[in-house]
Design an enzyme around this catalytic site. Structure first.
Site, mmCIF file in Angstrom:
data_model
loop_
_atom_site.group_PDB
_atom_site.id
_atom_site.type_symbol
_atom_site.label_atom_id
_atom_site.label_comp_id
_atom_site.label_asym_id
_atom_site.label_seq_id
_atom_site.Cartn_x
_atom_site.Cartn_y
_atom_site.Cartn_z
ATOM 1 N N THR A 63 12.223 59.637 35.059
ATOM 2 C CA THR A 63 12.188 58.493 36.728
ATOM 3 C C THR A 63 12.815 59.440 37.550
ATOM 4 O O THR A 63 14.673 60.285 37.103
ATOM 5 C CB THR A 63 12.642 57.314 36.293
ATOM 6 N N ARG B 277 1.571 47.857 30.919
ATOM 7 C CA ARG B 277 3.401 48.010 31.700
ATOM 8 C C ARG B 277 3.883 48.038 32.818
ATOM 9 O O ARG B 277 2.881 48.878 32.935
ATOM 10 C CB ARG B 277 3.961 48.307 30.403
ATOM 11 N N VAL B 278 5.071 47.654 32.835
ATOM 12 C CA VAL B 278 5.616 48.151 33.904
ATOM 13 C C VAL B 278 6.424 47.941 33.849
ATOM 14 O O VAL B 278 7.678 46.774 33.126
ATOM 15 C CB VAL B 278 5.341 46.889 35.407
ATOM 16 N N GLY B 279 7.865 48.996 34.439
ATOM 17 C CA GLY B 279 9.586 49.078 34.231
ATOM 18 C C GLY B 279 9.711 49.180 34.769
ATOM 19 O O GLY B 279 9.906 47.776 35.862
ATOM 20 N N ASP B 280 11.329 48.989 35.160
ATOM 21 C CA ASP B 280 12.098 49.136 35.630
ATOM 22 C C ASP B 280 11.788 49.479 37.391
ATOM 23 O O ASP B 280 12.553 48.669 38.584
ATOM 24 C CB ASP B 280 14.219 49.344 35.429
ATOM 25 N N THR C 89 17.063 55.476 35.110
ATOM 26 C CA THR C 89 16.214 56.570 34.524
ATOM 27 C C THR C 89 16.436 55.758 33.602
ATOM 28 O O THR C 89 17.911 55.373 32.599
ATOM 29 C CB THR C 89 16.561 57.696 34.668
ATOM 30 N N GLY C 90 15.360 56.322 32.507
ATOM 31 C CA GLY C 90 15.910 55.845 30.870
ATOM 32 C C GLY C 90 14.969 54.861 30.894
ATOM 33 O O GLY C 90 13.918 53.909 31.750
#
Ligand code: GLY
Length: 323
Positions: free
Chosen positions: A182, A210-213, A233-234
């Site tokens: 990211t 799926r949705v991340g941060d 990130t990560g």
């Protein structure tokens, strides 16, 4: 706000948790001039563009948007924008957000077919009453607003996806993917105003939907023009569970330096996220005075810092020293 109310609100801010916010900023080592800070080695070209935008008279919001656009439009970067790694069904789905010095924010999640999701996020912020659009609604909004529909799956990522599918390699934490992931970019202009942007194709082989941060304000990115800005990130799930970037900014508000704030939230994630040893999470932070910080779980995280005419890739310190 009249001067008495303003005085009262600043006094209240300044005594949260026993730290003096105003005093903390008074003690900070002030760094003059514009500053751009971003994640990973892809931060170098992003910072260059971001800095150029400022030099050409662009706003701090233009700077963060155009900076990360460079990486979104790079088909060889498999973690952001076009060329991003697909989900388990072979779809490239993108997440991004942006935030400015007026606390305005825009966000898109699960967006397909658009090369520059962060620019869609900006349009949502500026042209609608909303903060976030997702999926088909976000795509339709983008198309109505002149964004071009594109195929984001490149030959390279399609080949890599087919191989992983054949080997039945599901979504799993990948630490320091090709030394990038990211991209989060935060900046302060010459007037001292802050903004940030964050954009990603998310975890490779993720579940469809799926949705991340990264598109979640407060998780992947947070900006408070009175205090500072942070980006993550990560492995997004660990960042989401800990409201990572908002916490970094809040810790800075309460007197921590950007470095102390990044270290504290990474330590908190290590304490609370069961599988923390097998994931990478990294944060970058910039305060109003121009001080910066970065910290990660695993070694190998790097960030790009453009300040005083130099754009440098810096190796982050980390909780584990294993690379
Ligand atoms: N940090 C990017 C993601 O987990 O999607």
């Amino acid at each position: 706000m009249n001067s008495r109310r303003r005085f009262l609100s600043l006094s209240t801010l300044g005594t949260v948790s026993g730290f003096s916010t105003l005093k903390a900023f008074g003690q900070a080592k002030r760094v003059d001039g514009p500053i751009v800070l971003s994640t990973w080695n892809s931060g170098i070209p992003a910072n260059n563009r971001a800095f150029q935008v400022l030099q050409e008279g662009g706003s701090v919001l233009d700077c963060v948007e155009k900076g990360v656009n460079v990486i979104e439009s790079d088909p060889n970067n498999r973690t952001v924008g076009i060329g991003g790694f697909p989900d388990e069904e072979g779809h490239v789905t993108l997440d991004a957000c942006i935030m400015d010095e007026r606390q305005r924010c825009g966000s898109v999640a699960f967006l397909q077919h658009i090369e520059n999701p962060v620019s869609v996020a900006r349009r949502i912020m500026e042209d609608t009453k909303h903060v976030m659009l997702v999926g088909e609604g976000a795509l339709n909004f983008a198309l109505r607003n002149g964004f071009e529909k594109k195929v984001l799956l490149t030959e390279k990522t399609l080949t890599a996806w087919k191989k992983r599918k054949a080997e039945a390699i599901a979504s799993q934490p990948e630490i320091n993917v090709e030394n990038h992931d990211t991209i989060g970019l935060v900046a302060r202009n010459a007037d001292g105003n802050l903004a940030g942007a964050c954009t990603t194709s998310g975890v490779a082989m993720k579940l469809h939907g799926r949705v991340g941060d990264s598109p979640i304000i407060g998780a992947g990115l947070y900006v408070d023009n009175d205090v500072g800005a942070a980006a993550a990130t990560g492995w997004g799930e660990a960042v989401l569970e800990n409201a990572g970037s908002a916490m970094v900014v809040e810790l800075m508000r309460h007197g921590r330096t950007p470095q102390q704030a990044c270290e504290e939230i990474v330590n908190r994630i290590a304490k609370k996220f069961e599988n923390w040893r097998n994931i990478q999470v990294g944060f970058i932070a910039l305060n109003k005075a121009g001080e910066i910080g970065a910290f990660a779980i695993q070694s190998g995280f790097s960030y790009a810092h453009h300040s005083g005419g130099k754009n440098q890739l810096i190796k982050s310190t980390s909780l584990l020293n294993n690379a």
